[in-house]
Design a protein around this motif. Structure first.
Motif, mmCIF file in Angstrom:
data_model
loop_
_atom_site.group_PDB
_atom_site.id
_atom_site.type_symbol
_atom_site.label_atom_id
_atom_site.label_comp_id
_atom_site.label_asym_id
_atom_site.label_seq_id
_atom_site.Cartn_x
_atom_site.Cartn_y
_atom_site.Cartn_z
ATOM 1 N N VAL A 32 -2.754 -26.050 -0.228
ATOM 2 C CA VAL A 32 -3.598 -25.963 0.971
ATOM 3 C C VAL A 32 -2.792 -25.402 2.140
ATOM 4 C CG1 VAL A 32 -4.832 -27.361 2.702
ATOM 5 C CG2 VAL A 32 -5.244 -27.743 0.262
ATOM 6 N N SER A 33 -1.555 -25.839 2.267
ATOM 7 C CA SER A 33 -0.679 -25.314 3.327
ATOM 8 C C SER A 33 -0.541 -23.811 3.239
ATOM 9 C CB SER A 33 0.726 -25.904 3.208
ATOM 10 O OG SER A 33 0.740 -27.182 3.700
ATOM 11 N N GLU A 34 -0.340 -23.317 2.031
ATOM 12 C CA GLU A 34 -0.156 -21.872 1.839
ATOM 13 C C GLU A 34 -1.414 -21.099 2.239
ATOM 14 O OE1 GLU A 34 2.555 -20.260 1.236
ATOM 15 O OE2 GLU A 34 3.837 -21.958 0.756
ATOM 16 N N ALA A 35 -2.570 -21.611 1.819
ATOM 17 C CA ALA A 35 -3.832 -20.927 2.128
ATOM 18 C C ALA A 35 -4.105 -20.935 3.635
ATOM 19 C CB ALA A 35 -4.979 -21.578 1.359
ATOM 20 N N VAL A 36 -3.874 -22.073 4.268
ATOM 21 C CA VAL A 36 -4.134 -22.180 5.706
ATOM 22 C C VAL A 36 -3.139 -21.332 6.497
ATOM 23 C CG1 VAL A 36 -4.152 -23.771 7.669
ATOM 24 C CG2 VAL A 36 -5.222 -24.454 5.516
ATOM 25 N N VAL A 86 -8.963 -10.394 9.246
ATOM 26 C CA VAL A 86 -8.835 -8.960 8.914
ATOM 27 C C VAL A 86 -9.229 -8.609 7.475
ATOM 28 C CG1 VAL A 86 -7.059 -8.546 10.659
ATOM 29 C CG2 VAL A 86 -6.369 -9.191 8.325
ATOM 30 N N GLY A 87 -9.156 -9.591 6.569
ATOM 31 C CA GLY A 87 -9.491 -9.314 5.167
ATOM 32 C C GLY A 87 -8.318 -8.702 4.407
ATOM 33 N N ILE A 88 -8.482 -8.639 3.084
ATOM 34 C CA ILE A 88 -7.414 -8.124 2.209
ATOM 35 C C ILE A 88 -7.934 -6.862 1.521
ATOM 36 C CG2 ILE A 88 -5.957 -8.634 0.193
ATOM 37 C CD1 ILE A 88 -6.274 -11.626 0.878
ATOM 38 N N GLU A 89 -7.155 -5.808 1.589
ATOM 39 C CA GLU A 89 -7.589 -4.531 1.027
ATOM 40 C C GLU A 89 -7.593 -4.566 -0.507
ATOM 41 O OE1 GLU A 89 -5.374 -1.269 2.597
ATOM 42 O OE2 GLU A 89 -6.774 0.208 1.772
ATOM 43 N N ASN A 90 -6.493 -5.061 -1.083
ATOM 44 C CA ASN A 90 -6.351 -5.080 -2.533
ATOM 45 C C ASN A 90 -5.900 -6.482 -2.970
ATOM 46 O OD1 ASN A 90 -5.465 -4.863 -5.193
ATOM 47 N ND2 ASN A 90 -4.814 -2.737 -4.927
ATOM 48 N N ILE A 91 -6.859 -7.271 -3.456
ATOM 49 C CA ILE A 91 -6.566 -8.682 -3.782
ATOM 50 C C ILE A 91 -5.570 -8.788 -4.938
ATOM 51 C CG2 ILE A 91 -7.592 -10.856 -4.584
ATOM 52 C CD1 ILE A 91 -10.164 -10.035 -3.108
ATOM 53 N N THR A 92 -5.742 -7.963 -5.964
ATOM 54 C CA THR A 92 -4.842 -8.019 -7.127
ATOM 55 C C THR A 92 -3.391 -7.814 -6.687
ATOM 56 O OG1 THR A 92 -6.629 -7.047 -8.393
ATOM 57 C CG2 THR A 92 -4.475 -7.092 -9.456
ATOM 58 N N LYS A 93 -3.205 -6.831 -5.833
ATOM 59 C CA LYS A 93 -1.862 -6.528 -5.339
ATOM 60 C C LYS A 93 -1.345 -7.670 -4.449
ATOM 61 C CE LYS A 93 0.328 -2.372 -3.558
ATOM 62 N NZ LYS A 93 0.059 -1.092 -2.907
ATOM 63 N N ALA A 94 -2.214 -8.173 -3.582
ATOM 64 C CA ALA A 94 -1.818 -9.246 -2.653
ATOM 65 C C ALA A 94 -1.369 -10.490 -3.411
ATOM 66 C CB ALA A 94 -2.986 -9.583 -1.727
ATOM 67 N N MET A 95 -1.941 -10.708 -4.612
ATOM 68 C CA MET A 95 -1.617 -11.917 -5.368
ATOM 69 C C MET A 95 -0.360 -11.768 -6.225
ATOM 70 S SD MET A 95 -5.390 -13.363 -6.251
ATOM 71 C CE MET A 95 -4.864 -14.970 -6.820
ATOM 72 N N GLU A 96 0.175 -10.575 -6.295
ATOM 73 C CA GLU A 96 1.411 -10.389 -7.062
ATOM 74 C C GLU A 96 2.563 -11.113 -6.366
ATOM 75 O OE1 GLU A 96 2.182 -6.207 -7.411
ATOM 76 O OE2 GLU A 96 0.443 -5.900 -8.726
ATOM 77 N N PRO A 97 3.398 -11.834 -7.141
ATOM 78 C CA PRO A 97 4.549 -12.501 -6.534
ATOM 79 C C PRO A 97 5.436 -11.483 -5.810
ATOM 80 C CG PRO A 97 4.282 -13.210 -8.803
ATOM 81 C CD PRO A 97 3.321 -12.081 -8.593
ATOM 82 N N PHE A 140 0.458 -16.929 -2.701
ATOM 83 C CA PHE A 140 -0.546 -16.944 -3.769
ATOM 84 C C PHE A 140 0.057 -17.423 -5.092
ATOM 85 C CE2 PHE A 140 -3.232 -13.802 -1.253
ATOM 86 C CZ PHE A 140 -4.291 -14.678 -1.098
ATOM 87 N N ALA A 141 1.312 -17.041 -5.346
ATOM 88 C CA ALA A 141 1.977 -17.476 -6.581
ATOM 89 C C ALA A 141 2.111 -19.003 -6.591
ATOM 90 C CB ALA A 141 3.355 -16.812 -6.693
ATOM 91 N N VAL A 142 2.420 -19.574 -5.436
ATOM 92 C CA VAL A 142 2.540 -21.030 -5.311
ATOM 93 C C VAL A 142 1.180 -21.687 -5.541
ATOM 94 C CG1 VAL A 142 2.929 -22.883 -3.614
ATOM 95 C CG2 VAL A 142 4.596 -21.039 -3.839
ATOM 96 N N MET A 143 0.128 -21.124 -4.901
ATOM 97 C CA MET A 143 -1.228 -21.694 -5.080
ATOM 98 C C MET A 143 -1.620 -21.668 -6.557
ATOM 99 S SD MET A 143 -3.430 -20.110 -1.923
ATOM 100 C CE MET A 143 -2.441 -19.033 -0.926
ATOM 101 N N GLN A 144 -1.300 -20.554 -7.223
ATOM 102 C CA GLN A 144 -1.648 -20.408 -8.636
ATOM 103 C C GLN A 144 -0.923 -21.431 -9.509
ATOM 104 O OE1 GLN A 144 -1.121 -16.199 -8.975
ATOM 105 N NE2 GLN A 144 -3.084 -15.926 -9.985
ATOM 106 N N SER A 145 0.356 -21.635 -9.223
ATOM 107 C CA SER A 145 1.117 -22.515 -10.113
ATOM 108 C C SER A 145 0.866 -23.998 -9.833
ATOM 109 C CB SER A 145 2.609 -22.184 -10.070
ATOM 110 O OG SER A 145 3.109 -22.460 -8.806
ATOM 111 N N PHE A 146 0.466 -24.332 -8.590
ATOM 112 C CA PHE A 146 0.283 -25.750 -8.259
ATOM 113 C C PHE A 146 -1.137 -26.248 -8.485
ATOM 114 C CE2 PHE A 146 4.173 -27.312 -5.951
ATOM 115 C CZ PHE A 146 4.970 -26.235 -6.295
#
Ligand SMILES: Nc1ncnc2c1ncn2[C@@H]1O[C@H](COP(=O)(O)OP(=O)(O)OP(=O)(O)O)[C@@H](O)[C@H]1O
Ligand SMILES: [Mg+2]
Length: 147
Positions: free
Chosen positions: A46-50, A85-96, A110-116
């Protein structure tokens, strides 16, 4: 799907609200009787997302962060939405290690959100905002001591 419990809140994207939201979500999740580790995982994600809403979505401004938390059976769903502002390329943004913040940030949120968490969904539209949906299954253990 039946919703057992739910709350929604809106806060401004001030950095002080990062720990506030994290604590509110953790307190809400406590009714599922999670382990210390599960609570810690939820708080971290939650911290990472906020933080992303605060530092990226509303980079040079203060905007609203919309949080919805739902409990259904043993599943916790946390939705964190901004109108930034939004994210242009989500796949790229989620790459570690991918970041648009240069040397300032690690690009690991995003990598932290995915693993936790047990699930993450990201929707975004450039100029309109981003929604991150985090899911965590809280294990049920009957008759065993909790950590
Ligand atoms: N809510 C958001 N609004 C706009 N852009 C976002 C949002 N969340 C993430 N991003 C974009 O996705 C990139 C990757 O996010 P991620 O959290 O993985 O790394 P970071 O925030 O750059 O670094 P770290 O989280 O390690 O401090 C960000 O650099 C940013 O460009
Ligand atoms: Mg981040």
């Amino acid at each position: 799907m039946k919703t057992d419990n739910k709350f929604s809140m809106t806060v401004l994207s001030r950095s002080t609200n990062e720990s506030f939201i994290r604590s509110v979500v953790a307190t809400f999740a406590a009714q599922l009787d999670p382990t210390v580790e599960e609570i810690s995982d939820i708080k971290t994600a939650v911290s990472e997302a906020v933080t992303n809403c605060i530092v990226h979505a509303y980079k040079d401004s203060i905007g609203k962060i919309y949080i919805t938390c739902e409990i259904s059976n043993n599943l916790l769903t946390v939705k964190i939405r901004d109108k930034g502002v939004g994210i242009e390329n989500i796949t790229k943004a989620m790459e570690p290690l991918y970041t648009t913040a240069g040397d300032e940030r690690a690009g690991l949120g995003f990598a932290v959100m995915q693993s936790f968490m047990d699930g993450i969904k990201v929707r975004s539209k450039l100029g309109s905002g981003t929604t991150v949906v985090l899911r965590k299954n809280i294990s049920v253990r009957y008759g065993t001591a909790r950590e």
